[in-house]
Design an enzyme around this catalytic site. Structure first.
Site, PDB file in Angstrom:
ATOM      1  N   GLY A 149       7.841 -12.499  -7.216  1.00 33.52           N
ATOM      2  CA  GLY A 149       7.194 -12.469  -5.913  1.00 33.52           C
ATOM      3  C   GLY A 149       6.382 -11.208  -5.702  1.00 33.52           C
ATOM      4  N   GLY A 167       5.233  -4.785  -1.730  1.00 30.84           N
ATOM      5  CA  GLY A 167       6.156  -4.750  -2.847  1.00 30.84           C
ATOM      6  C   GLY A 167       5.899  -5.786  -3.908  1.00 30.84           C
ATOM      7  N   LYS A 223      13.182  -4.697  -6.291  1.00 31.51           N
ATOM      8  CA  LYS A 223      11.907  -4.635  -5.571  1.00 31.51           C
ATOM      9  C   LYS A 223      11.264  -3.278  -5.793  1.00 31.51           C
ATOM     10  CE  LYS A 223       9.687  -5.717  -1.170  1.00 31.51           C
ATOM     11  NZ  LYS A 223       9.861  -6.318   0.171  1.00 31.51           N
ATOM     12  N   ASP A 260       9.653 -11.755  10.069  1.00 32.43           N
ATOM     13  CA  ASP A 260       8.895 -12.492   9.054  1.00 32.43           C
ATOM     14  C   ASP A 260       9.648 -13.765   8.681  1.00 32.43           C
ATOM     15  OD1 ASP A 260       6.705 -12.908   7.399  1.00 32.43           O
ATOM     16  OD2 ASP A 260       7.548 -11.787   5.716  1.00 32.43           O
TER      17      ASP A 260
END
Length: 263
Positions: free
Chosen positions: A34, A39, A56, A151
């Protein structure tokens, strides 16, 4: 002109770490899974306990900006506070060659976006309300601990055994001071409520047959019970919004009972 230049700089600088590289003498990169505004996320093999972990990284293009580093540190602060089995568990932060990272548990499952658009999972109206109630309980945990996700989107919800798991706290905020809590928490709370309404719309649209290319408001496209429509309008701020999670759950369960009574 600055924005195209910035994008080009990010394209050149933000190269993902290659598979098989080892971070912090412990996490062997398997794949990049992702990316976001701040990030890059990797699935890793933890060489110490032979488990999957997620690492991350603050984007390399952001690592020399003090404000961007502060935002990453704020995210880490929130991750440290999460103590819920349906949210990632924090394992530690580290820096390496001037880059910033943190490690967390791997949430095994399929994200809700893929379930809907790739696997064609369908939620009828009653199932949509019941599934949203499960997500709301996770949001309630955050709000009770003065944290706001900000989010809440279908890619940030993982489904495992029909249970939702929340991920991606990159935009999350925590309220620390009493003064800030009184003046700003209401706005943050309503943003999470609005996002819950958006998620409910996605769930409800899984049963919608596409008959026309003309875009119409959801109030015209979806044939919903009065109770469900009222919940959506309050979540989305079309009518007087909810002020507590308890109010939302009360209306959700009332709407579900209406389904049961009509059978």
């Amino acid at each position: 002109m600055l924005r195209p230049i910035r994008r080009m700089y990010q394209f050149i600088v933000d190269k993902p770490i290659k598979a098989a590289e080892i971070l912090n003498h412990r996490y062997q990169v398997i794949d990049m899974i992702g990316t976001g505004s701040y990030g890059i996320v990797y699935l890793c093999h933890d060489l110490q306990n032979k488990e999957y972990k997620v690492v991350k990284q603050l984007r390399p293009s952001k690592r020399k900006n003090r404000n961007e580093i502060k935002l990453f540190e704020d995210e880490i602060s929130i991750m440290k506070r999460l103590k819920h089995k349906q949210m990632p568990l924090f394992y530690g932060e580290f820096s390496e060659r001037g880059h910033y990272f943190y490690a967390m548990s791997y949430m095994d499952g399929v994200n809700l976006e893929d379930e809907i658009f790739l696997n064609k999972k369908v939620f009828n109206e009653e199932e949509s309300l019941l599934f949203l109630a499960k997500i709301i309980k996770l949001v309630d945990y955050l709000h009770n601990n003065d944290m706001y996700h900000l989010d809440l989107r279908i890619p940030n919800i993982i489904i495992k055994e029909n249970e939702p798991y929340l991920i991606d706290f990159g935009l999350a905020r925590q309220v620390k001071s009493t003064q800030f809590r009184e003046t700003n928490s209401e706005e943050l709370k309503l943003q999470d409520y609005y996002d819950l309404g958006d998620i409910l719309l996605y769930l409800l649209y899984t049963t919608y047959p596409l008959k026309t290319k003309k875009a119409l408001p959801w109030t015209e496209e979806l044939s919903l019970r009065q109770e469900t429509e009222a919940i959506l309008k309050k979540l989305l701020g079309i009518t007087e919004p909810y002020s507590t999670i308890e109010q939302i759950l009360h209306d959700l369960y009332k709407a579900v009972r209406a389904f049961e009574n009509s059978d």
